[in-house]
Design a protein around this motif. Structure first.
Motif, PDB file in Angstrom:
ATOM      1  N   SER A 363       8.352 -25.904   1.084  1.00 35.08           N
ATOM      2  CA  SER A 363       8.282 -24.585   1.700  1.00 35.08           C
ATOM      3  C   SER A 363       9.168 -24.505   2.937  1.00 35.08           C
ATOM      4  O   SER A 363       9.843 -23.494   3.174  1.00 35.08           O
ATOM      5  CB  SER A 363       6.831 -24.263   2.072  1.00 35.08           C
ATOM      6  N   LEU A 364       9.202 -25.584   3.711  1.00 34.79           N
ATOM      7  CA  LEU A 364       9.991 -25.613   4.946  1.00 34.79           C
ATOM      8  C   LEU A 364      11.475 -25.836   4.677  1.00 34.79           C
ATOM      9  O   LEU A 364      12.327 -25.298   5.393  1.00 34.79           O
ATOM     10  CB  LEU A 364       9.459 -26.720   5.864  1.00 34.79           C
ATOM     11  N   ASN A 365      11.797 -26.642   3.660  1.00 29.00           N
ATOM     12  CA  ASN A 365      13.199 -26.958   3.334  1.00 29.00           C
ATOM     13  C   ASN A 365      13.417 -26.761   1.834  1.00 29.00           C
ATOM     14  O   ASN A 365      13.541 -27.730   1.082  1.00 29.00           O
ATOM     15  CB  ASN A 365      13.531 -28.413   3.707  1.00 29.00           C
ATOM     16  N   PRO A 366      13.474 -25.512   1.370  1.00 28.49           N
ATOM     17  CA  PRO A 366      13.524 -25.271  -0.082  1.00 28.49           C
ATOM     18  C   PRO A 366      14.794 -25.748  -0.760  1.00 28.49           C
ATOM     19  O   PRO A 366      14.808 -25.932  -1.974  1.00 28.49           O
ATOM     20  CB  PRO A 366      13.385 -23.743  -0.176  1.00 28.49           C
ATOM     21  N   LEU A 367      15.875 -25.977  -0.007  1.00 30.67           N
ATOM     22  CA  LEU A 367      17.141 -26.370  -0.626  1.00 30.67           C
ATOM     23  C   LEU A 367      17.462 -27.851  -0.441  1.00 30.67           C
ATOM     24  O   LEU A 367      18.541 -28.291  -0.812  1.00 30.67           O
ATOM     25  CB  LEU A 367      18.289 -25.529  -0.053  1.00 30.67           C
ATOM     26  N   ASP A 368      16.542 -28.617   0.098  1.00 30.14           N
ATOM     27  CA  ASP A 368      16.808 -30.024   0.398  1.00 30.14           C
ATOM     28  C   ASP A 368      16.678 -30.856  -0.880  1.00 30.14           C
ATOM     29  O   ASP A 368      15.586 -31.005  -1.428  1.00 30.14           O
ATOM     30  CB  ASP A 368      15.829 -30.522   1.467  1.00 30.14           C
ATOM     31  N   VAL A 369      17.794 -31.422  -1.342  1.00 25.95           N
ATOM     32  CA  VAL A 369      17.794 -32.172  -2.596  1.00 25.95           C
ATOM     33  C   VAL A 369      16.995 -33.464  -2.470  1.00 25.95           C
ATOM     34  O   VAL A 369      16.401 -33.936  -3.446  1.00 25.95           O
ATOM     35  CB  VAL A 369      19.244 -32.458  -3.047  1.00 25.95           C
ATOM     36  N   ASN A 370      16.932 -34.050  -1.275  1.00 25.51           N
ATOM     37  CA  ASN A 370      16.155 -35.272  -1.086  1.00 25.51           C
ATOM     38  C   ASN A 370      14.662 -35.000  -1.233  1.00 25.51           C
ATOM     39  O   ASN A 370      13.923 -35.789  -1.837  1.00 25.51           O
ATOM     40  CB  ASN A 370      16.453 -35.854   0.296  1.00 25.51           C
ATOM     41  N   ILE A 371      14.205 -33.885  -0.669  1.00 24.26           N
ATOM     42  CA  ILE A 371      12.803 -33.503  -0.828  1.00 24.26           C
ATOM     43  C   ILE A 371      12.503 -33.223  -2.298  1.00 24.26           C
ATOM     44  O   ILE A 371      11.462 -33.647  -2.829  1.00 24.26           O
ATOM     45  CB  ILE A 371      12.475 -32.290   0.057  1.00 24.26           C
ATOM     46  N   ALA A 372      13.422 -32.532  -2.978  1.00 26.67           N
ATOM     47  CA  ALA A 372      13.226 -32.244  -4.405  1.00 26.67           C
ATOM     48  C   ALA A 372      13.099 -33.530  -5.217  1.00 26.67           C
ATOM     49  O   ALA A 372      12.260 -33.632  -6.115  1.00 26.67           O
ATOM     50  CB  ALA A 372      14.392 -31.403  -4.925  1.00 26.67           C
ATOM     51  N   GLY A 373      13.910 -34.537  -4.882  1.00 27.76           N
ATOM     52  CA  GLY A 373      13.855 -35.798  -5.618  1.00 27.76           C
ATOM     53  C   GLY A 373      12.543 -36.530  -5.435  1.00 27.76           C
ATOM     54  O   GLY A 373      11.945 -37.017  -6.403  1.00 27.76           O
ATOM     55  N   ASP A 374      12.051 -36.615  -4.193  1.00 29.18           N
ATOM     56  CA  ASP A 374      10.774 -37.296  -3.948  1.00 29.18           C
ATOM     57  C   ASP A 374       9.610 -36.513  -4.548  1.00 29.18           C
ATOM     58  O   ASP A 374       8.631 -37.099  -5.026  1.00 29.18           O
ATOM     59  CB  ASP A 374      10.564 -37.502  -2.449  1.00 29.18           C
ATOM     60  N   TYR A 375       9.701 -35.195  -4.499  1.00 30.52           N
ATOM     61  CA  TYR A 375       8.664 -34.356  -5.108  1.00 30.52           C
ATOM     62  C   TYR A 375       8.623 -34.594  -6.619  1.00 30.52           C
ATOM     63  O   TYR A 375       7.545 -34.744  -7.218  1.00 30.52           O
ATOM     64  CB  TYR A 375       8.948 -32.889  -4.798  1.00 30.52           C
ATOM     65  N   ALA A 376       9.783 -34.664  -7.260  1.00 32.85           N
ATOM     66  CA  ALA A 376       9.842 -34.923  -8.696  1.00 32.85           C
ATOM     67  C   ALA A 376       9.276 -36.298  -9.029  1.00 32.85           C
ATOM     68  O   ALA A 376       8.611 -36.479 -10.062  1.00 32.85           O
ATOM     69  CB  ALA A 376      11.287 -34.797  -9.185  1.00 32.85           C
ATOM     70  N   LEU A 389      11.435 -32.821 -14.377  1.00 31.20           N
ATOM     71  CA  LEU A 389      12.806 -32.679 -14.871  1.00 31.20           C
ATOM     72  C   LEU A 389      13.358 -31.291 -14.532  1.00 31.20           C
ATOM     73  O   LEU A 389      14.537 -31.156 -14.171  1.00 31.20           O
ATOM     74  CB  LEU A 389      12.838 -32.910 -16.382  1.00 31.20           C
ATOM     75  N   ASN A 390      12.525 -30.266 -14.608  1.00 28.69           N
ATOM     76  CA  ASN A 390      12.969 -28.915 -14.241  1.00 28.69           C
ATOM     77  C   ASN A 390      13.335 -28.839 -12.760  1.00 28.69           C
ATOM     78  O   ASN A 390      14.338 -28.215 -12.384  1.00 28.69           O
ATOM     79  CB  ASN A 390      11.873 -27.898 -14.554  1.00 28.69           C
ATOM     80  N   VAL A 391      12.541 -29.500 -11.913  1.00 32.21           N
ATOM     81  CA  VAL A 391      12.822 -29.530 -10.476  1.00 32.21           C
ATOM     82  C   VAL A 391      14.169 -30.211 -10.226  1.00 32.21           C
ATOM     83  O   VAL A 391      15.004 -29.738  -9.440  1.00 32.21           O
ATOM     84  CB  VAL A 391      11.699 -30.265  -9.726  1.00 32.21           C
ATOM     85  N   LEU A 392      14.390 -31.321 -10.915  1.00 30.09           N
ATOM     86  CA  LEU A 392      15.625 -32.077 -10.728  1.00 30.09           C
ATOM     87  C   LEU A 392      16.843 -31.301 -11.220  1.00 30.09           C
ATOM     88  O   LEU A 392      17.894 -31.292 -10.564  1.00 30.09           O
ATOM     89  CB  LEU A 392      15.524 -33.422 -11.454  1.00 30.09           C
ATOM     90  N   GLU A 393      16.720 -30.660 -12.361  1.00 32.26           N
ATOM     91  CA  GLU A 393      17.846 -29.899 -12.903  1.00 32.26           C
ATOM     92  C   GLU A 393      18.194 -28.725 -11.991  1.00 32.26           C
ATOM     93  O   GLU A 393      19.378 -28.406 -11.788  1.00 32.26           O
ATOM     94  CB  GLU A 393      17.517 -29.400 -14.316  1.00 32.26           C
ATOM     95  N   THR A 394      17.184 -28.083 -11.418  1.00 28.54           N
ATOM     96  CA  THR A 394      17.438 -26.986 -10.485  1.00 28.54           C
ATOM     97  C   THR A 394      18.150 -27.497  -9.241  1.00 28.54           C
ATOM     98  O   THR A 394      19.094 -26.870  -8.739  1.00 28.54           O
ATOM     99  CB  THR A 394      16.115 -26.305 -10.094  1.00 28.54           C
ATOM    100  N   ALA A 395      17.722 -28.663  -8.755  1.00 29.06           N
ATOM    101  CA  ALA A 395      18.365 -29.250  -7.578  1.00 29.06           C
ATOM    102  C   ALA A 395      19.814 -29.622  -7.875  1.00 29.06           C
ATOM    103  O   ALA A 395      20.688 -29.465  -7.017  1.00 29.06           O
ATOM    104  CB  ALA A 395      17.588 -30.481  -7.118  1.00 29.06           C
ATOM    105  N   LEU A 396      20.082 -30.083  -9.088  1.00 31.36           N
ATOM    106  CA  LEU A 396      21.449 -30.463  -9.455  1.00 31.36           C
ATOM    107  C   LEU A 396      22.375 -29.252  -9.536  1.00 31.36           C
ATOM    108  O   LEU A 396      23.585 -29.383  -9.331  1.00 31.36           O
ATOM    109  CB  LEU A 396      21.451 -31.206 -10.798  1.00 31.36           C
TER     110      LEU A 396
END
Length: 497
Positions: A363-376, A389-396
């Motif tokens: 919520s605080l950093n919606p575009l942070d790819v590092n946060i997306a990776g740890d969340y996935a 996988l959907n989270v990762l593909e969106t981040a990519l």
């Protein structure tokens, strides 16, 4: 110039070296030497020529060249024929032995349209002349990216994609075409004693028009306020002063001590290269000098989790929890602090609480790819690989060049979905850690490729001698079916119980 030799692709303009599409870490001087050698394959380059290329205008001892060549050889490994890519010509110089072929320029998928003005901050040029200070310009650039990302009306491309343009002559039209962004920020940094000089400018990438430029000459202690000022001015140019004023009320809490920040930047530079053993003492020194710097504690917690993968010591994990707790106590409005606590709690098997912190981080950093990776990764451990996988593909889509560990998380998502061949391809991009080879072994085992599985088992043992199925299966899975897929793969591959 972008060339290929053996399994490598080398782009001297960007300053990247890929082996089978996996980035290889090579220092600036090593890349400079490789550029000189590959520009004249098969020819002898004298030591003087190579030293002039790597140390232009600087008198250095010949031993420096020997050291850099040795480091470069180690990074390249043995040639296809078992020999060396770089041959020594006694008392004369060196010769590149492989056939070099030009290849087409790399292209990135443009970021998807969002209706928001899009910005890429290119790595600021280090004008200090000391490549050992590169982390300083990189770190300040990254912090400006972070500050800009706080303006919700802007779409800011992630660090890893914008940093591909290092060592590349700026062509705004080319960057616009490759990244799909409307605006570019570029600049220079020079550290002069206890002062720092920063120049920056905002460019309309579609037209090449310079919209705004400014030079700052400040004391080092003013750098944090300066970064805020630069980000706010850029945002105000693009979206108006009202948005800038709104974002200024939720800025990240800055370190009070310049030396602490300097150690933090050095640590972060190693952290991005997955050199966790080098980053940990630097983050520790950072928080020793400034115990109030939240992100210093947050990154120390993440580095300690990395150590836990190797030593499997509960005390290491407890230490990581303490650092993450301190980070949150200092700044609960920072996404990285919540990310760090989510990562630690995942490994402490407190999955529900970990999820709350990851959601807050996103919520605080919606575009942070590092946060997306740890969340996935947390989603994988909970048996939600399809969502991961959907989270990762969106981040990519936002960041086509993510940090190297990102591919391990994606590989695990594919593995848990039974897509083992695709998992192999992703794991092969993820680096050279023992657990990557273990995951590859399990993937090959499920595919019935026994010889390849056994070969990966041997590679894993070379990097960690005490591996067992029980040890590897200590991964913090909340979903037992997901854990069972890995455990059965490790057993089939031939790891001892």
């Amino acid at each position: 110039m972008r060339v290929a030799f053996g399994p490598f692709i080398f782009d001297s303009n960007i300053g990247t070296l890929l082996r089978d599409q996996v980035p290889i870490t090579v220092g600036h001087r090593g890349l400079t030497l490789l550029a000189a050698l590959t520009a004249r394959p098969g020819q002898i380059l004298t030591k003087a020529e190579l030293m002039d290329a790597a140390w232009p205008g600087v008198a250095v001892e010949e031993g420096n060249l020997t050291v850099q060549i040795a480091i470069l050889r180690k990074a390249l490994g043995p040639a296809d024929n078992g020999g060396e890519w770089i041959a020594t010509v006694p008392r004369v110089g060196y010769r590149f032995t492989a056939t070099v072929e030009p290849v087409a320029s790399a292209s990135c998928r443009p970021i998807p349209p969002s209706g928001k003005p899009s910005i890429a901050v290119l790595p600021f040029a280090n004008l200090g002349g000391d490549q050992d200070q590169q982390y300083l310009s990189d770190g300040i650039t990254e912090d400006i990216i972070t500050e800009l990302a706080r303006f919700r009306s802007l779409l800011v491309i992630a660090r890893n994609s914008s940093f591909q343009f290092r060592h590349r002559a700026l062509d705004s039209a080319e960057v616009h075409r490759e990244l799909g962004v409307r605006y570019l920020v570029e600049g220079t940094i020079r550290k002069l004693g206890d002062r720092i000089r920063i120049t920056t400018q905002l460019i309309d990438a579609a037209t090449g028009t310079h919209l705004w430029a400014q030079r700052y000459d400040r004391a080092l202690d003013d750098i944090f306020a300066l970064q805020d000022e630069v980000a706010a001015l850029i945002a105000s140019m693009v979206e108006g002063q009202a948005e800038a004023d709104s974002a200024s009320r939720s800025r990240r809490k800055r370190p009070a001590d310049w030396d602490a920040y300097d150690y933090y930047l050095q640590g972060r530079a190693h952290f991005h290269r997955y050199e966790l053993d080098k980053s940990e003492p630097l983050f520790a020194r950072c928080v020793e000098l400034d115990s109030t710097f939240a992100q210093g504690h947050a990154f120390l917690a993440q580095a300690l989790v990395g150590r836990f993968w190797y030593d499997n010591d509960p005390l290491t994990l407890q230490e990581a929890w303490g650092s993450a707790r301190t980070a949150l106590d200092l700044d609960r409005s920072d996404g990285v602090c919540h990310q760090s606590m989510g990562l630690v709690l995942t490994h402490m098997r407190q999955h529900s609480d970990a999820g709350l912190h990851f959601e807050q981080a996103r919520s605080l950093n919606p575009l942070d790819v590092n946060i997306a990776g740890d969340y996935a990764s947390w989603l994988n451990y909970g048996g939600r690989a399809e969502t991961a996988l959907n989270v990762l593909e969106t981040a990519l889509l936002r960041d086509p060049l993510p940090p190297i560990w990102f591919w391990e998380v994606k590989g695990s998502s594919l593995f848990l979905l039974g897509r083992y061949s695709e998992a192999v391809g992703s794991y092969q991009k993820a680096g050279d850690q023992f657990f990557i080879h273990a995951f590859l072994a399990a993937s090959y085992a499920h595919l019935g490729e026994t010889e390849k599985a056994r070969a990966e088992v041997e590679e894993a043992f070379k990097r960690k001698h005490d591996l067992t199925v029980r040890l590897i299966s200590g991964l913090p899975f909340a979903d037992q079916a997901a854990l069972g897929l890995f455990t059965s793969g490790f057993t089939k591959a031939g790891f001892p119980a």
